[in-house]
Structures are given as C-alpha cells and as structure tokens.
Design an enzyme around this catalytic site. Sequence first.
Site, PDB file in Angstrom:
ATOM      1  CD  GLN A 124      -2.276   1.256   2.862  1.00 54.36           C
ATOM      2  OE1 GLN A 124      -1.862   0.471   3.675  1.00 54.36           O
ATOM      3  NE2 GLN A 124      -2.947   2.044   3.024  1.00 54.36           N
ATOM      4  N   GLY A 125       1.060   1.932  -1.048  1.00 47.54           N
ATOM      5  CA  GLY A 125       1.575   3.043  -1.140  1.00 47.54           C
ATOM      6  C   GLY A 125       0.961   4.336  -1.229  1.00 47.54           C
ATOM      7  CB  SER A 127       2.424   6.827   4.184  1.00 54.64           C
ATOM      8  OG  SER A 127       1.368   6.583   5.069  1.00 54.64           O
ATOM      9  CD  GLU A 242      -5.197  -0.489   7.313  1.00 49.14           C
ATOM     10  OE1 GLU A 242      -5.345   0.780   6.348  1.00 49.14           O
ATOM     11  OE2 GLU A 242      -4.180  -0.655   7.585  1.00 49.14           O
TER      12      GLU A 242
HETATM   13  C1  LIG Z   1       4.377  -0.288  11.341  1.00 49.60           C
HETATM   14  C2  LIG Z   1       3.766   0.709  10.201  1.00 49.60           C
HETATM   15  C3  LIG Z   1       3.451   0.313   9.190  1.00 49.60           C
HETATM   16  C4  LIG Z   1       2.781   1.166   8.231  1.00 49.60           C
HETATM   17  N1  LIG Z   1       2.536   0.607   6.860  1.00 49.60           N
HETATM   18  C5  LIG Z   1       2.023   1.545   5.893  1.00 49.60           C
HETATM   19  C6  LIG Z   1       1.780   0.944   4.762  1.00 49.60           C
HETATM   20  O1  LIG Z   1       1.885  -0.231   4.277  1.00 49.60           O
HETATM   21  N2  LIG Z   1       1.506   1.890   3.965  1.00 49.60           N
HETATM   22  C7  LIG Z   1       1.114   3.146   4.060  1.00 49.60           C
HETATM   23  O2  LIG Z   1       0.831   3.906   3.196  1.00 49.60           O
HETATM   24  N3  LIG Z   1       1.556   3.764   5.322  1.00 49.60           N
HETATM   25  C8  LIG Z   1       2.012   2.787   6.337  1.00 49.60           C
HETATM   26  N4  LIG Z   1       2.225   3.282   7.478  1.00 49.60           N
HETATM   27  C9  LIG Z   1       2.309   4.686   7.867  1.00 49.60           C
HETATM   28  C10 LIG Z   1       1.055   5.328   8.405  1.00 49.60           C
HETATM   29  O3  LIG Z   1      -0.330   5.171   8.021  1.00 49.60           O
HETATM   30  C11 LIG Z   1       1.528   6.663   9.048  1.00 49.60           C
HETATM   31  O4  LIG Z   1       2.515   6.682   9.858  1.00 49.60           O
HETATM   32  C12 LIG Z   1       0.420   7.401   9.752  1.00 49.60           C
HETATM   33  O5  LIG Z   1      -0.829   7.561   8.913  1.00 49.60           O
HETATM   34  C13 LIG Z   1       0.929   8.846  10.528  1.00 49.60           C
HETATM   35  O6  LIG Z   1       1.630   9.634   9.662  1.00 49.60           O
HETATM   36  P1  LIG Z   1       3.141  10.064   9.789  1.00 49.60           P
HETATM   37  O7  LIG Z   1       3.702   8.685  10.283  1.00 49.60           O
HETATM   38  O8  LIG Z   1       3.546  10.988   8.624  1.00 49.60           O
HETATM   39  O9  LIG Z   1       2.722  11.025  11.113  1.00 49.60           O
HETATM   40  P2  LIG Z   1       2.196  12.499  11.317  1.00 49.60           P
HETATM   41  O10 LIG Z   1       0.962  12.611  10.596  1.00 49.60           O
HETATM   42  O11 LIG Z   1       3.175  13.381  10.796  1.00 49.60           O
HETATM   43  O12 LIG Z   1       1.716  12.440  12.717  1.00 49.60           O
HETATM   44  C14 LIG Z   1       2.795  12.902  13.652  1.00 49.60           C
HETATM   45  C15 LIG Z   1       1.910  13.050  15.099  1.00 49.60           C
HETATM   46  O13 LIG Z   1       1.143  14.205  14.680  1.00 49.60           O
HETATM   47  C16 LIG Z   1      -0.423  13.986  15.135  1.00 49.60           C
HETATM   48  N5  LIG Z   1      -1.203  14.695  14.332  1.00 49.60           N
HETATM   49  C17 LIG Z   1      -1.323  14.549  12.989  1.00 49.60           C
HETATM   50  N6  LIG Z   1      -2.088  15.408  12.493  1.00 49.60           N
HETATM   51  C18 LIG Z   1      -2.933  15.553  13.413  1.00 49.60           C
HETATM   52  C19 LIG Z   1      -4.164  16.222  13.697  1.00 49.60           C
HETATM   53  N7  LIG Z   1      -5.020  16.754  12.656  1.00 49.60           N
HETATM   54  N8  LIG Z   1      -4.637  16.368  14.931  1.00 49.60           N
HETATM   55  C20 LIG Z   1      -4.001  15.716  15.875  1.00 49.60           C
HETATM   56  N9  LIG Z   1      -2.959  15.065  15.942  1.00 49.60           N
HETATM   57  C21 LIG Z   1      -2.252  15.162  14.666  1.00 49.60           C
HETATM   58  C22 LIG Z   1      -0.242  12.219  15.090  1.00 49.60           C
HETATM   59  O14 LIG Z   1      -1.433  11.766  15.691  1.00 49.60           O
HETATM   60  C23 LIG Z   1       0.965  11.952  15.311  1.00 49.60           C
HETATM   61  O15 LIG Z   1       1.239  11.813  16.789  1.00 49.60           O
HETATM   62  C24 LIG Z   1       2.590   2.380   8.396  1.00 49.60           C
HETATM   63  C25 LIG Z   1       3.076   2.871   9.965  1.00 49.60           C
HETATM   64  C26 LIG Z   1       3.541   1.897  10.545  1.00 49.60           C
HETATM   65  C27 LIG Z   1       4.091   2.576  11.978  1.00 49.60           C
END
Ligand SMILES: Cc1cc2nc3c(=O)[nH]c(=O)nc-3n(C[C@H](O)[C@H](O)[C@H](O)COP(=O)(O)OP(=O)(O)OC[C@H]3O[C@@H](n4cnc5c(N)ncnc54)[C@H](O)[C@@H]3O)c2cc1C
Lengths: 392, 374
Positions: A124-125, A127, A242
Amino acid sequence: MDLTLSPSEQQFREEVRGWIEANHPGPEPEAGLEEVMAFRREWQQKMHAAGWAGISWPKEYGGRGATMIEQAIFVGEASRLEAPSPANVLGLAMGGPVVIAHGTDAQKQRYLEPILTAEEIWCQGFSEPESGSDLASLKTRAVKDGDEWVVTGQKVWTTFAQYAKWCMLVARTDPDAPKHKGLTYFLMDMELEGVEAKPLVQITGEGEFNEVFIEEARIPDENVIGEVGGGWSVAITTLMNERAGLAFGAIAQVANGLKRLGALAAETRTNGGTAAEDPVIRQRLAQLYIEAETMRLNAYRGLTKTMQSGIPGPEGSLGKWQWADINQRMAELALDIEGAYAPLARGDEHAIAGGAWQYSFLRSRANSIEGGTTDILKNIIAERVLGLPKMR
Amino acid sequence: MYFDLTDEQQAIKATAHEFLAARYKSERIRELAESEHGFEQSDWEEMAGLGWQGLALPEEWSGQGLGIVELAVLFEEMGYALAPSPLFSNTIAGLALAHGGSDDQCERFLRPLAEGKLRGTPALWDAGSPATIGEFTMEARADGDGVVLDGEKVLVMDAAAADFLLVATADGHRHVVESGAPGVTVAPATSIDLTRRLYSVRFEGVRVAPENSLPGSDDEYFPVFHRVCVALAAESTGIAQRTMEMAVEYAKDRQQFGRPIGSYQAVSHRCAQMLLETENARSAVYGAAWAADAEPESLPTAASMAKAYASDAGWRVPDASLQVHGGIGFTWEHDLHFFLKRGKANAAMFGDAKWHRERVADAVLSAAGEPVSA
Ligand SMILES: Cc1cc2nc3c(=O)[nH]c(=O)nc-3n(C[C@H](O)[C@H](O)[C@H](O)COP(=O)(O)OP(=O)(O)OC[C@H]3O[C@@H](n4cnc5c(N)ncnc54)[C@H](O)[C@@H]3O)c2cc1C
C-alpha cells in the site's frame, strides 16, 4: 438479543476450527523475514486450495462469499488457534476488495486470482515523507504521456514493498484541483524501471516497512483504478476495508495475550509470593480483561449494526483506538511483572518467555500510529460520530 | 448472534424515555431533591401503571416476567433522566423476595410490591462495619420461635418511604421488618447524592415472627446481588450518556477565541473519550444482562465487569463534562452536579470498581475461568 452463535454459525465455526487444526503448520520461524514470508506463502496456498483465502470476496471472483459474521468467526478462530498470517494480507484485505469494488472486468480478470494464490504480493503506497495523517496532501506526481502515466515521487512506511509485485499507489494527477480531487489510484508494478524499495529498520530491529523511490516510472493507463481524479474515494474504500477486516482477529489475539499474561503472573515470583497475588498487578490485569471484553462486545454490537445497514460506520474507529491501547498496556504490564528481567530480549538465555513480551512491547508502539493514529481516530469520532465542529 | 435490543425492548426504552423526560425536568428534580421523601407518590402510581415495579419479577406474583435485559433498559433510562425514585431499592427487595422468599412471603410481600402497593428496601450494611459485600454483623438472636434484632443499619435507600425493610443478618438470612414496627427508628443520612435518599435505621429489640424470616441464604442472594449490579451499572451508563450529550451540545455552542470550543482538540478529544467510556459501559452492561437471562453461569464475572467499568465511567464522564462546561458547570444552578453526585454514589454502592476488579482477577486467574472468547 442473542450473544450466542446460531446453529448454522456454530457449524461454520466447527468447520473452520476443524480445518485449521488439521492443517496448522505450527509456529512461524522466528528469525528472518524471508523465511517468514516463504512460510506464509505456503500457508496461504493451503488456505486457497481449501477455499479459505478471500472468504469475504464474492464467489464469482474466487472468494467464498461469506457473511460478515462468518468472516468474524473465521478470523477469530484463526487468531485464537494462532494460525499464521497469509503472505498477502494487504492484497486479500484491501487490494482485492478495491479491484472488486472499482475495477474494470479486465482488471478483475488480471489481478484477483494471483492475490488469492499469493503468487503476487501487494503493498500500500499511500504515506509519504510529508504526508502521513494528512494523506490528501500527498505530492507524488503522475503526468499523462500517451497511454502511459509518468510517475515521480517518494512513498514511505510501505509495508512489504520489498516482496510486492503490485503497489496500491495514490498519486496527484491534477495539481490545480482542490487537494482531495486531484488524486488518482494506480496499480504500480514494483518491477518497473525507476521503482526502488529500500527497507527501513524498525525499532524491533526488523525491516517490514520501506521507503519507495519512484523516478519517472511509466505506468500504463489501463492500471488506473476508478476514475482519473477519483483516487480519494478509492483510497477511502481501501482504508475502510483495512479497519473492518482486522477487528475480530485483533480481539482473539488480545484474548490469547491475556491468557499468557495471566500465566506469566502466576509463574513470576515477587515480594515473597507470585505476581498473580500482587494486588496492584491483579487490578491492572482485571482492568485489561474488562476492557478487552467491552471491545469484543462493542465489535459484536457494531457487527449487528453493520449487518442491518450494510456499511461499517465511523464507530469502527473506537475499536481500533481501544485495541491499540489495550495491546500496548498488556505488554507494559508484562514487562512490569518481569521486573528486573524486563530488558532481556529474544535470544538471551535468561529472557522470560523467550523474550516474547519485549518484542510485543516494542512492536505495539506502532499500534497507535499504523492504520491511522489514535489522535486522528479521535478527530474522526469527534467530527463524524459526535458531530463536533471540524478543527482547523 | 444479534447484539441489539429487540423491537419490544426498543419499545420499553422509548416509553421509559418519553415518560421520564416529561416528568423529570430540571425544576422538578430540584423540587424533589428538597422534598421530604425525595419522590412523589403520584409518579410512583404512574410507574405502577406501566408495570415497572414488577418488570423483572415473576408473573406468578403479579410481575411482568421480563428479563434483566429489559430491567437494564429501564434503569439506563432512569439514569439518563436522573429520576429521583425508590424504584431501584424496591426492585432489589423484589428480586430478593423472588429468589429467597417462601410462597407465603411472596404472596404477602412480593405481590403487593410488584403491583406498586407496598414498597420494600434492603437494609444490609451495619454501622461501623466495613460494609463489605455479603458480610453482615447484626445477629439474628433466637427468641422463642422467632428472632430479635438489635443494631444499626446504614446506607439504607428510601427507608422513610418504605413499607418494609429486608434486614440482613450475620447468618446470611433476610428478615422482613415493617418500617413502623416497635423498636425501629429511621433517621435521614446526609449524602452528596441529593436524588437518592439514604437513611440509617436503628433496631432496638425488634422481634421478627418466624413467618417473616426468609428461608433463602447467601446462595439465593448472590444471584440477586449480581442482577442488582447490572441494573445499577445500567443506571450509571445512562448518566454517562446524558452528561456526554450535555458536553457535546455545549462544545458546539460555546464560543471562545472566535470559534466553538468543540473545535479545540483538548475539548473534542475529551468528548471522544466520553463516548468510548459510555459505549464500553453499555456493552458491558448488556453483555452481563444477557448473561443473567441466558447464560447464568457467566453472570458473576460479567456482572463484576459491568459494575467495575460503569462505576468508573458513571462519574468520570460527568466529571469530564463538568470540565468541558467550565465555570458554569461548577454552579449549583447547572444540573451537572446532580449527575456527578449520583454517579459517584453509584460507584461506591454494591461493590466499588476495585472490589469488582478483584472478583474479575479471581475468576480469570483461576485456571477454570475463560471469560474472553472470540
Ligand atoms: C508499522 C507501520 C506500518 C505502516 N505501513 C504502511 C503502509 O503499508 N502503507 C502506507 O501507506 N503507510 C503505512 N504506514 C504509515 C502510517 O499510516 C502513518 O505513519 C500514519 O498515518 C501517520 O503518519 P505520519 O507517520 O506521517 O505521522 P504524522 O501525520 O506526521 O503525525 C505525527 C503526530 O502528529 C499527530 N497529528 C497529525 N495530524 C494531527 C491532527 N490533525 N490532529 C491531531 N494530531 C495530529 C499524529 O497523531 C502523530 O502523533 C505504516 C506505519 C507504521 C508505523
């Protein structure tokens, strides 16, 4: 109100249980993701041969056409009996359902069968480095050139990209449209020139997820799923699948974890007795059992509701939030019970329970991030369930 | 598998909701809170018309013969409305008579209780004792063919309005004592909860005729206790639901810094937490209520889970709601404090969260228990 299974549901459970027990290949290999993937591939092929892969898919697409309650029973039993995960989780849970919902006949013909057989693994691409929670802000660009799309950008946290043949890729096709409207959903061949997956090492030391670099990769137009510019709604279908697919497996996993936690408490000596006699530990353990039970019952209430209305509601976010929280607290309690031995991990001869809880403690940190962070889930609940004004 | 109310249960809920909303508006609750007995006879009679006193009591004794799920539906609505009423204490006395009374006693006390003609209340905990579940210190001193009671019972609900008390003694028995009997003195207690009356009751050489001592003992009263826990947990769930709704409504309305406070995450996430706790409490309550009716062997643990969870949610949700309301939430004039107080009192009654968690720990740590199954 009836919290028991109907005779036909019970019969279905017996059938599932019987099959898993007869075919269970034993525990997954502990070391090496390669070995694990090979093991899971073989398991999925066995599942497929017996008609258990893609049980929620309609029969005409090679699935079983199981009802929601049957799906719940299947994943519940599989987790309870600690059956391995199939190799192609993302293809089965998200990719297939998306192709079925939004794909053309030709796409269904091409993609579905190899998902079921685990011949082609999916990832899944979504993020990107600068677009996580705010997915719709993503920047990966796709520009039309003849009957191809030229794609450039970067994806990150892409689980199993290193094994995947197909990537569910969301890219921006119209930079001038409002951010939710300019997106298109592609199936990207991971073997294309210009596509490179580089594993990232997680805090557990494993490398499940990856960075994916895309440099002028040429995706044929026939690989667009849904409408050009309609990628957001396809992405939402993916995310809904999902969340819906995971609940009952997660519940059974928590139940297994709690049993192990009880056993750990009973075996661990502390303060002249066992941890199971310690009043503070008992309170925490009981609270986890109670919350796990409320999570299970909430899921059944949700299932009853979904079966009536046909679509899972935003309440599913409560379950994902609660599961992450319980799963993390279970591992925290386990490490507290282990006391001074808590640092000893897999591979150490004095590690308690083979270091399993140390792994869970670390792995569960991601539970409140992956698949939507807990903060984002609370936003969804506040806005879509409680109707509170959008934050800005 | 069907985890929702049936059409009939929905109908009970709708009737209760409408009836209670019409009767118990803010001004009325305040009036009753200051009245002598804390409720009004005419409401009681209307409830009898709806069959509520006998809702979960056997049909053979003029009850409606419905289950604990229906009882939970009713008490969730009673909590939602914060209805000041002896219905809860009366229900406990009714269940105890149904489980532990002889036919003759059921004829004399249970039938009129179910019909709303006599009110009963349990008198369980002894002054000066730790008020632990099932442990009573008052002796049933033999005297001729009957017994004599001396001592003081505390935390007795609605005693002044009750026609009879069901008095617990150290041997695990219950005795019917009419509240006007010689040697019985009822004195009001001062409780934080103004919508449920508590009393202490002194017994000085109170003679109980043999036909007024119930044959039942602990084995009969534990099932009653578990059902009562479910009803009380349902009431706390209703309190949580109502105060969550109050918070959400206020958060949409109230503006600060030029926008509704509900757009601030510190506020909206607090509301999301309220929803989580309320829904969890509700699931635990109906899971346990269903067990009471359909799978009684799993009731003890299920009831303890429900009471433990709802004890916490029943006061934490009103407390969080108070915070969302700011200063206005701290005024006597606002209704929130009535809910907070009832929620906190409920949390302490019939085993607090800690007591019930200990029961759960016992059940799950003994190898036999396997309460969580997928
Ligand atoms: C083990 C693992 C597997 C994953 N696998 C996939 C995958 O296969 N494909 C894929 O596409 N993605 C994948 N992800 C990505 C995952 O979906 C993202 O990490 C997640 O959506 C959060 O995005 P970010 O890491 O950029 O954090 P950010 O969005 O930058 O968030 C950082 C912090 O800010 C907070 N925050 C952000 N926006 C808000 C808001 N509006 N209100 C309050 N708080 C906020 C968040 O809660 C978090 O605490 C995976 C992540 C992990 C950890």
